[in-house]
Design an enzyme around this catalytic site. Structure first.
Site, PDB file in Angstrom:
ATOM      1  N   ASP A 146     -29.451  24.955 -23.633  1.00 15.17           N
ATOM      2  CA  ASP A 146     -29.982  25.936 -24.312  1.00 15.17           C
ATOM      3  C   ASP A 146     -30.674  27.138 -23.662  1.00 15.17           C
ATOM      4  O   ASP A 146     -31.292  26.665 -22.288  1.00 15.17           O
ATOM      5  CB  ASP A 146     -31.182  25.433 -25.230  1.00 15.17           C
ATOM      6  CG  ASP A 146     -30.476  24.664 -26.648  1.00 15.17           C
ATOM      7  OD1 ASP A 146     -29.316  24.917 -26.944  1.00 15.17           O
ATOM      8  OD2 ASP A 146     -31.326  23.768 -26.789  1.00 15.17           O
TER       9      ASP A 146
ATOM     10  N   ASP B 113     -25.559  27.539 -31.409  1.00 17.61           N
ATOM     11  CA  ASP B 113     -26.482  27.573 -32.628  1.00 17.61           C
ATOM     12  C   ASP B 113     -26.609  28.702 -33.299  1.00 17.61           C
ATOM     13  O   ASP B 113     -26.673  28.603 -34.640  1.00 17.61           O
ATOM     14  CB  ASP B 113     -28.087  27.279 -32.037  1.00 17.61           C
ATOM     15  CG  ASP B 113     -28.074  25.866 -31.033  1.00 17.61           C
ATOM     16  OD1 ASP B 113     -27.342  24.937 -31.210  1.00 17.61           O
ATOM     17  OD2 ASP B 113     -28.866  25.812 -29.965  1.00 17.61           O
TER      18      ASP B 113
END
Length: 177
Positions: A132, A154
């Site tokens: 991330d 995401d």
């Protein structure tokens, strides 16, 4: 299925591939150029739009908002790798079997599939967890100073999921009573 129907189903899969490619490319660049857990070292944070939007490098072995991070490793692996793989396979089969999806719904499903597969690639091939890297200021809403760090996959799941749901709402409004 006619050739036209097959093409109508295959063309949106280009979005699936594009999401996977962009997701994996950006993650590879982050892994190469930003030290992991750079959040804790201001010298390694890459500001994009000042403090509002910045790039960092964190790993997530759980799911959204780090839910499930306290579960045993084998349970996490089963719940967050194999179960999503089965769900993605089912969605893929349903996508091809359903002839009622609108064009927007087809594209949205393919964006969701791309995001799901992008993160699954990390779950299977990055033992330290999903990469991330997008870090946004969140103005203290819901008690969050910053939104939980996320990635391209995401984003695709969330944006396409919202579009998918909205497409049904608008479809219902257009249906004569």
């Amino acid at each position: 299925m006619s050739e036209k129907e097959i093409l109508k189903k295959i063309w949106p899969l280009g979005l699936t591939l594009l999401v996977i490619l962009l997701d994996q490319l950006t993650k590879a660049l982050v892994v190469k150029f930003i030290p992991v857990y750079s959040l804790f070292n201001d010298d390694c944070v890459v500001p994009v739009i000042g403090d509002f939007l910045r790039l960092i490098h964190v790993r997530n072995k759980a799911v959204a908002f780090s839910l499930g991070s306290s579960l045993p490793a084998e349970t996490r692996r089963l719940l967050f790798s194999f179960l999503p793989l089965v769900i993605i396979a089912i969605v893929f089969v349903l996508y091809f079997k359903n002839k009622e999806f609108t064009s927007l719904q087809s594209w949205a499903i393919c964006g969701i599939l791309g995001g799901g597969l992008g993160n699954l690639i990390d779950r299977f091939f990055r033992p330290d967890g999903v990469v991330d890297f997008i870090d946004c200021y969140f103005f203290g809403l819901f008690g969050l100073e910053r939104w939980p760090t996320f990635n391209i996959a995401d984003s695709a799941v969330v944006v396409c999921g919202i579009l998918f749901m909205l497409s049904f709402i608008f479809q219902i409004k257009e249906t004569p009573q």
